[in-house]
Design an enzyme around this catalytic site. Structure first.
Site, PDB file in Angstrom:
ATOM      1  N   CYS A   2       7.111  -7.881  -5.581  1.00 11.43           N
ATOM      2  CA  CYS A   2       8.290  -8.089  -6.423  1.00 11.43           C
ATOM      3  C   CYS A   2       8.440  -6.981  -7.463  1.00 11.43           C
ATOM      4  O   CYS A   2       7.457  -6.404  -7.910  1.00 11.43           O
ATOM      5  CB  CYS A   2       8.168  -9.410  -7.156  1.00 11.43           C
ATOM      6  SG  CYS A   2       7.977 -10.813  -6.074  1.00 11.43           S
ATOM      7  N   GLY A 102       4.603 -12.335  -9.992  1.00 10.03           N
ATOM      8  CA  GLY A 102       3.316 -13.014 -10.130  1.00 10.03           C
ATOM      9  C   GLY A 102       3.411 -14.449  -9.670  1.00 10.03           C
ATOM     10  O   GLY A 102       4.324 -14.811  -8.914  1.00 10.03           O
ATOM     11  N   LYS A 471      -3.538   3.530   9.715  1.00  7.19           N
ATOM     12  CA  LYS A 471      -2.226   4.182   9.582  1.00  7.19           C
ATOM     13  C   LYS A 471      -1.366   3.889  10.800  1.00  7.19           C
ATOM     14  O   LYS A 471      -0.185   3.571  10.683  1.00  7.19           O
ATOM     15  CB  LYS A 471      -2.357   5.712   9.459  1.00  7.19           C
ATOM     16  CG  LYS A 471      -2.747   6.302   8.151  1.00  7.19           C
ATOM     17  CD  LYS A 471      -1.739   6.197   7.051  1.00  7.19           C
ATOM     18  CE  LYS A 471      -1.959   4.953   6.254  1.00  7.19           C
ATOM     19  NZ  LYS A 471      -2.772   5.070   5.079  1.00  7.19           N
TER      20      LYS A 471
HETATM   21  C1  F6R Z   1      -2.534   1.531   3.668  1.00  2.00           C
HETATM   22  C2  F6R Z   1      -2.290   1.070   2.320  1.00  2.00           C
HETATM   23  C3  F6R Z   1      -3.028  -0.123   1.830  1.00  2.00           C
HETATM   24  C4  F6R Z   1      -3.549   0.136   0.410  1.00  2.00           C
HETATM   25  C5  F6R Z   1      -4.197  -1.133  -0.168  1.00  2.00           C
HETATM   26  C6  F6R Z   1      -4.774  -0.868  -1.540  1.00  2.00           C
HETATM   27  O1  F6R Z   1      -1.762   2.653   3.949  1.00  2.00           O
HETATM   28  O2  F6R Z   1      -1.514   1.638   1.604  1.00  2.00           O
HETATM   29  O3  F6R Z   1      -4.075  -0.474   2.684  1.00  2.00           O
HETATM   30  O4  F6R Z   1      -4.479   1.175   0.479  1.00  2.00           O
HETATM   31  O5  F6R Z   1      -3.236  -2.141  -0.269  1.00  2.00           O
HETATM   32  O6  F6R Z   1      -3.797  -0.427  -2.433  1.00  2.00           O
HETATM   33  P1  F6R Z   1      -4.169   0.343  -3.757  1.00  2.00           P
HETATM   34  O7  F6R Z   1      -4.812   1.632  -3.367  1.00  2.00           O
HETATM   35  O8  F6R Z   1      -2.881   0.529  -4.479  1.00  2.00           O
HETATM   36  O9  F6R Z   1      -5.139  -0.538  -4.492  1.00  2.00           O
END
Ligand code: F6R
Length: 590
Positions: A2, A102, A471
């Protein structure tokens, strides 16, 4: 997930809010809405399921007048994807409108109570209780600040909300508890958003709210209070993310643009304040035990860091998945160091791991891209990725930036200062790897029809095998698995048959010969070998030649063709790589 955007000032709010929603789209959402107060003190709301562009086409939007307003992109949690559940939500008398991020954990109890006193609810959301509560308390108090103080005492959970009231048409209010909220300071106008990107085209002066803070904004004034009502003075920060870096430029998608930006991003990541790097090095050396945590791609970066710290500095490290952190209750102590890795700095699983680690007495450091995010504020020291906003849902440049920071730390910890200077060659090496684009596109167009892909590599290439598979899955929806190359023969080899693509990560380092043997075992069973290496071999059916480099840099160079493969697989399958289905950029729920 959100997104919140709010505006109060002299301009027509709806177009500014709409623009803000467009900038929040990257977070992932399924419905959107805008609410404003007009000169007749009437609240007007336009909301619906679907994309912001669909909302922009709605004729009612033209009639949305007013100089104060709130807007929202919703990623459904409580209640289905319906226009009733989209935000803003109104109170019964339509005198209060709110948008909320949230989860209000005690919403059922509050709803029952409010319904008991005659409130009528329209949506199935947890959020709507906030509108009714504000209306009820304000009727009694007729004062915004004391109303907010009362309301936040009643709410349990993690939340950020913004609200407007017909009785105070030139004011916008907000509150933050464990979910981000940022004030944007303009000239005779002010903004409130869950992410500074929402208003960055209008101002780059921001104030990051902390937990348990309230804010009242008019076009000329911003007043911040704690939950007890004490006025707080907070400094404004100038944020460096320029408007330009939020545009797609000549690229068709943000994801492709961000893949290309890596040639600069890998160098930006090295430009750290030396005092912060020293702080990290001292903290790791002085720790009884070092832990790393993260989710998804950031977890893969942490896995690689473990191997680097172990092999370059002989420092044992444990990597704990943030989403599994509850398992480790009692395992950390005052001598422990936890390094949390996160692009957004807002991932709920990571923040909850950090909270748990602190409770056990551990020191927390972090590696984060989004400055001012909650994780930065929860850490004793942070190394920022410095790679600018990452809009594509899939992590690309933030991942290679994380790897560069870990490379630098591992070499520093291992006293291999002579090799540190080699890290600066990464920019030109990544540029060479980017030159593989046509070849990777052409290959992917031929092979994207396969149902399953496997990615294998040993040692430091193993986390890249996991990342390559992640990916491909998230962008193209093709099933993919990454694994340690030596593990194939322990089970997964059974899945290999004629033509099954197996990406073998095999640059010339200590793992080269063993990985090539594993590739031969796959080929003997009919697998189609896609070799990613600096050294050709007849074992490879497809050969993606990355430039020769110091071994520590190979994972960064491998990441580039793997990201391109995933990107072009999505394009070949007519999927939008920027916004994969069901996923959000910032995963703010556990
Ligand atoms: C994959 C991807 C997610 C994030 C995961 C953690 O391409 O983007 O797997 O790596 O949700 O997100 P952050 O790094 O923002 O804590």
């Amino acid at each position: 997930m959100c997104g919140i955007m709010g505006y109060v000032g002299g301009r027509e709010a709806s177009s500014i809010l709409l623009d803000g929603l467009r900038r929040l789209e990257y977070r992932g959402y399924d419905s959107a809405g805008i609410g404003t107060i007009d000169s007749k003190h009437k609240l007007n709301v336009v909301k619906d399921v679907g994309k912001v562009e669909q909302l922009a086409q709605k004729t009612e939007l033209g009639g949305l007048r007013g100089i104060a307003g709130i807007a929202h992109t919703r990623w459904a949690t409580h209640g289905g994807v319906t226009s009733e559940n989209a935000h803003p939500h109104l109170s019964c008398k339509q005198e209060v409108a709110i948008v909320h991020n949230g989860i209000i954990e005690n919403y059922l109890e509050l709803r029952q109570e409010l319904e008991g006193r005659g409130h009528r609810f329209i949506s199935e959301t947890d959020s709507e209780v906030i509108a009714h509560l504000i209306e009820e308390v304000y009727e009694r108090k007729k004062d915004l600040l004391s109303t907010l103080i009362d309301v936040v005492q009643r709410l349990k959970g993690a939340y950020a909300f913004a609200a407007i009231l017909v009785d105070a048409p030139n004011v916008m209010v907000g509150a933050r508890q464990d979910a981000p909220l940022v004030v944007g300071l303009g000239k005779s106008e002010n903004f409130l958003a869950s992410d500074a990107l929402a208003f960055i085209g209008n101002t780059d002066r921001v104030v990051f709210l902390d937990n348990r803070e309230l804010v009242l904004l008019t076009e000329k004034n911003v007043k911040i209070y704690d939950f007890a009502g004490n006025l707080i003075q907070k400094p404004a920060t100038q944020i460096a993310w320029e408007l330009g870096s939020v545009s797609r430029r000549e690229f068709e998608h943000y994801t492709l643009k961000e893949i290309h930006e890596q040639k600069d991003a890998v160098l930006q990541a090295l430009r750290q304040d030396p005092r912060s790097v020293d702080y990290f090095v001292d903290a790791v050396q002085g720790a009884g035990k070092v832990y790393l945590t993260g989710c998804g791609t950031s977890f893969h970066a942490a896995l690689l860091a473990k191997l680097l710290f172990t092999s370059y500095a002989k420092i044992p490290v444990e990597v704990l998945l943030s989403s599994e952190f509850e398992q480790y209750e009692g395992m950390l102590d005052e001598k422990s160091l936890l390094i949390a890795v996160s692009q957004s700095g807002e991932t709920a699983d990571v923040l909850s791991a950090v909270k748990a680690a602190k409770k056990m007495g551990a020191r927390v450091l972090s590696i984060v891209n989004a400055m001012g995010s909650t994780l930065v504020r929860e850490s004793a020291c942070t190394l920022l990725n410095n790679c600018g906003p990452e809009i594509g849902v899939a992590a690309t440049k933030s991942f290679t930036a994380q790897l560069m920071i870990f490379n630098m730390l591992a070499l520093r910890l291992g006293h291999r200062d002579d090799e540190l200077s080699e890290l600066w060659s990464t920019g030109s090496l990544v540029e060479k790897a980017l030159g593989l684009e046509d070849q990777v596109r052409e290959m992917t167009e031929r092979i994207h029809v396969a149902n399953d892909f496997y990615f294998v590599g040993r040692s430091i290439h193993h986390p890249l095998a996991l990342e390559g598979a992640l990916k491909l899955k998230e962008l193209s929806y093709i099933h993919a698995e990454g694994m340690a190359a030596g593990e194939l023969k322990h089970g997964s080899l059974a899945l290999i048959s004629e033509g099954v693509p197996v990406v073998v990560l095999n640059p010339e380092d200590a793992t080269y010969a063993d990985t090539l043997s594993n590739a031969s075992e796959v080929k003997a069973r009919g697998g189609r070998i896609i070799g990613v290496s600096n050294k050709p071999s007849k074992v490879y059916d497809e050969y993606i030649e990355i430039p020769a480099a110091p071994p520590v840099l190979y994972p960064v160079l491998e990441a580039v063709p793997l990201q391109m493969m995933a990107y072009y697989a999505a394009i070949s399958r007519q999927q939008n790589p920027d916004y994969p289905r069901n996923l959000a950029k910032s995963v703010t729920v556990k």
